[in-house]
Design an enzyme around this catalytic site. Structure first.
Site, PDB file in Angstrom:
ATOM      1  N   LYS A  35       0.847  -1.198   0.000  1.00  0.00           N
ATOM      2  CA  LYS A  35       0.000   0.000   0.000  1.00  0.00           C
ATOM      3  C   LYS A  35       0.882   1.248   0.000  1.00  0.00           C
ATOM      4  CE  LYS A  35      -0.421  -0.273   5.014  1.00  0.00           C
ATOM      5  NZ  LYS A  35      -1.246  -0.795   6.121  1.00  0.00           N
ATOM      6  N   TYR A 256      15.602  29.565   9.616  1.00  0.00           N
ATOM      7  CA  TYR A 256      14.340  30.208   9.998  1.00  0.00           C
ATOM      8  C   TYR A 256      14.153  30.223  11.511  1.00  0.00           C
ATOM      9  CZ  TYR A 256      12.529  30.312   5.219  1.00  0.00           C
ATOM     10  OH  TYR A 256      12.335  30.576   3.899  1.00  0.00           O
ATOM     11  N   MET A 308      11.918  24.349   3.484  1.00  0.00           N
ATOM     12  CA  MET A 308      11.211  23.614   2.441  1.00  0.00           C
ATOM     13  C   MET A 308      12.179  22.840   1.545  1.00  0.00           C
ATOM     14  SD  MET A 308       8.683  25.001  -0.554  1.00  0.00           S
ATOM     15  CE  MET A 308       7.275  25.390   0.448  1.00  0.00           C
TER      16      MET A 308
HETATM   17  C1  LIG Z   1      -0.503  -1.854   6.665  1.00  0.00           C
HETATM   18  C2  LIG Z   1      -1.078  -3.145   7.060  1.00  0.00           C
HETATM   19  C3  LIG Z   1      -0.257  -4.245   7.316  1.00  0.00           C
HETATM   20  C4  LIG Z   1       1.260  -4.139   7.345  1.00  0.00           C
HETATM   21  O1  LIG Z   1       1.663  -3.537   8.544  1.00  0.00           O
HETATM   22  P1  LIG Z   1       3.214  -3.357   8.922  1.00  0.00           P
HETATM   23  O2  LIG Z   1       3.190  -2.798  10.286  1.00  0.00           O
HETATM   24  O3  LIG Z   1       3.784  -2.392   7.923  1.00  0.00           O
HETATM   25  O4  LIG Z   1       3.835  -4.698   8.812  1.00  0.00           O
HETATM   26  C5  LIG Z   1      -0.851  -5.450   7.586  1.00  0.00           C
HETATM   27  N1  LIG Z   1      -2.214  -5.570   7.615  1.00  0.00           N
HETATM   28  C6  LIG Z   1      -3.022  -4.528   7.395  1.00  0.00           C
HETATM   29  C7  LIG Z   1      -4.500  -4.721   7.455  1.00  0.00           C
HETATM   30  C8  LIG Z   1      -2.496  -3.289   7.115  1.00  0.00           C
HETATM   31  O5  LIG Z   1      -3.309  -2.246   6.894  1.00  0.00           O
END
Ligand SMILES: *Cc1c(COP(=O)(O)O)cnc(C)c1O
Length: 363
Positions: A35, A256, A308
């Site tokens: 993801k 800054y 930035m």
């Molecule tokens: C993101 C996610 C994972 C992976 O989690 P990590 O902590 O990166 O290993 C596993 N299961 C679900 C449902 C997730 O959303």
């Protein structure tokens, strides 16, 4: 010349980390969680690095799942939040995507759609995180409501742990899940573990594990066990060059807000990386950086507020460093977990924040 900043993604590190997860998983199969553009590493780049090694891929976005299919990925692809509206269902089934079903609304949409192709679903149980999932008491009715699915459909159960990396651990949620499974005499496949559960609670492996962060070389609990300790290799290295040097006198301020004030004569390097590149703006003075010198890497520290497009580092003790010296912001030689901890965040956020304007190379 383009601005001297780039991220390098090391596909051999990605493969090494996946194989380590596989070893820990034992008999269980392993969804590579990709993801958020593979945690900032590039969806197709990561998927191709793993290629046939991976048992499956898990992500959120339907379009990204289709991109995997169009790139020739044949393994199971799981949508971790399932579908969002009825029109998605046909697309999901046409691309042979597996789907989390976490709500009564999704079940109602499925029933209304009356799919004719077999579906592959993971029904998500809310065992205490109270984010996504059906309460155990609602499971029997939910599974009953799915019996209309065409032959060849497959159903599994899953849950997600809220504190596999923390003090509460997984025992409470694992118990709720085990009770639900026992009451229903559930025989089908089960998926429970994220990286932290796989690493710290091996009894949660079940049939499918779902590691994310560890595949990219981050530790899910760096205070308890560093990535190097676990045997992980960093996949992303963010580097930028020093583009200017300032000599400052005692009492002078840097950047800054004048947040940093020199107490002695200092040499300051200005690095071509800022928060618009994905470096955390909240990183305080003292956050580690590594200078890439001909003789090897030397640690130094961030000074003052991150801008930035630039940040400042201390070169006072490193006279050989100057304009053109490469600086590692995180990655090879400087664990992202250390930078994240100094900045009050987690490596997940650093990786995901890598900005689109940073050119990515492959190693
Ligand atoms: C993101 C996610 C994972 C992976 O989690 P990590 O902590 O990166 O290993 C596993 N299961 C679900 C449902 C997730 O959303």
């Amino acid at each position: 010349m383009p601005r001297p900043i780039s991220a390098t993604i090391d596909s051999s590190a990605l493969r090494h980390n996946y194989l380590l997860a596989k070893r820990l998983a034992g008999e269980a199969r392993c969804w590579a969680v990709v993801k958020a553009n593979a945690y900032g590493h590039g969806l197709l780049r990561a998927a191709q690095a793993w290629g046939d090694l991976a048992d499956g891929f898990a992500l959120l976005d339907l379009d990204e799942a289709i991109r995997l299919r169009e790139a020739g990925i044949r393994q199971p692809v799981l949508l971790l939040e399932g579908f969002f509206e009825p029109a998605d269902i046909d697309v999901v089934l046409a691309h042979d995507l597996s789907c989390v079903v976490h709500s009564e609304e999704q079940i109602a949409m499925l029933r209304a759609a009356r799919p004719t192709r077999p579906a592959s679903l993971l029904v998500k149980v809310n065992t205490g995180m109270n984010r996504l999932g059906l309460r155990p008491a609602h499971l029997p009715a939910a599974l009953e409501a799915l019996t209309f699915l065409p032959p060849g459909s497959r159903i599994g159960l899953m849950t997600h742990f809220a504190d596999a990396d923390g003090a509460r651990g997984v025992a409470g949620q694992a118990q709720v899940f085990a009770d639900a499974v026992r009451q229903m005499r559930w025989q089908g496949p089960v998926s429970l573990a994220n990286s932290a559960a796989l690493l710290f609670h091996g009894d949660t492996r079940a049939d499918w594990v779902r590691p994310g962060i560890m595949l990219y070389g981050g530790s899910p609990a760096p205070q308890a066990r560093s990535a190097a300790d676990i045997g992980l290799k960093p996949a992303m290295t963010l580097k930028a060059n020093i583009i200017a040097v300032q000599d400052v006198a005692p009492g002078e301020r840097v950047g800054y807000g004048g947040l940093f004030q020199a107490e002695r004569p200092m040499r300051i390097g200005v690095v071509a990386c800022g928060y618009a590149d994905g470096y955390p703006r909240h990183a305080p003075t003292g956050t580690p950086l590594a200078l890439d010198l001909p003789g090897g890497r030397t640690r130094t520290r961030l000074l003052g507020r991150v801008s930035m497009d630039m940040l400042c580092v201390d070169l006072t003790e490193v006279p050989v460093a100057g304009t053109g010296t490469p600086v590692v912001l995180w990655g090879e030689g400087l664990p992202a977990d250390e930078v994240a901890t100094a900045a009050g965040t987690i490596s997940y956020e650093l990786f995901c924040a890598l900005a689109a304007r940073v050119p990515v190379r492959e190693a």
